[in-house]
Design an enzyme around this catalytic site. Structure first.
Site, mmCIF file in Angstrom:
data_model
loop_
_atom_site.group_PDB
_atom_site.id
_atom_site.type_symbol
_atom_site.label_atom_id
_atom_site.label_comp_id
_atom_site.label_asym_id
_atom_site.label_seq_id
_atom_site.Cartn_x
_atom_site.Cartn_y
_atom_site.Cartn_z
ATOM 1 N N ARG A 44 0.958 -1.202 0.151
ATOM 2 C CA ARG A 44 -0.101 0.008 0.023
ATOM 3 C C ARG A 44 0.865 1.048 -0.137
ATOM 4 O O ARG A 44 0.557 2.307 -0.724
ATOM 5 C CB ARG A 44 -1.040 -0.128 1.366
ATOM 6 C CG ARG A 44 -2.074 -0.942 1.203
ATOM 7 C CD ARG A 44 -2.815 -0.980 2.510
ATOM 8 N NE ARG A 44 -2.145 -1.343 3.480
ATOM 9 C CZ ARG A 44 -2.357 -1.312 4.788
ATOM 10 N NH1 ARG A 44 -3.543 -0.604 5.077
ATOM 11 N NH2 ARG A 44 -1.568 -1.382 5.835
ATOM 12 N N ASN A 65 -5.985 -3.007 2.103
ATOM 13 C CA ASN A 65 -5.867 -4.255 2.376
ATOM 14 C C ASN A 65 -7.462 -4.750 2.294
ATOM 15 O O ASN A 65 -8.279 -4.084 2.676
ATOM 16 C CB ASN A 65 -5.224 -4.948 3.574
ATOM 17 C CG ASN A 65 -3.797 -4.660 3.388
ATOM 18 O OD1 ASN A 65 -3.187 -4.660 2.251
ATOM 19 N ND2 ASN A 65 -3.030 -4.617 4.627
#
Length: 99
Positions: free
Chosen positions: A24, A42
């Site tokens: 990320r 996520n």
């Protein structure tokens, strides 16, 4: 192909070894480097998903990055893109990591 392709919005989901490997953070960094906005998070089933918006050519660059590069320790098995559409204006102010 015209010089000004306009703005594009695309949703994405990346599978493989993409959680616990700073995926990320690297996605956010790459998106900001390209001047894109959107978000990344996520999922509960081990993938990373999000949305990216910006100039079409730059969005394509991030799609290629999500497909082939990712974070240094990630192993991408599949990147899926959906809901691709032209937009008149950006719907996000920056590129965020959603917890």
């Amino acid at each position: 192909m015209s010089g000004s392709e306009g703005l594009l919005s695309v949703d994405y989901e990346v599978s493989g070894r993409v959680q616990g490997v700073f995926f990320r953070k690297y996605t956010q960094g790459e998106a900001k480097r390209l001047g894109l906005v959107g978000w990344v998070q996520n999922t509960s089933h081990g993938t990373v998903q999000g949305q990216v918006q910006g100039p079409a050519e730059r969005v394509r660059e991030l799609q290629e990055w999500l497909r082939k590069t990712g974070s240094p320790q990630s192993r991408i098995s599949h990147a899926e893109f959906s809901n691709e559409k032209p937009i008149a204006a950006l719907e996000h102010a920056d590129f965020k990591i959603v917890k």
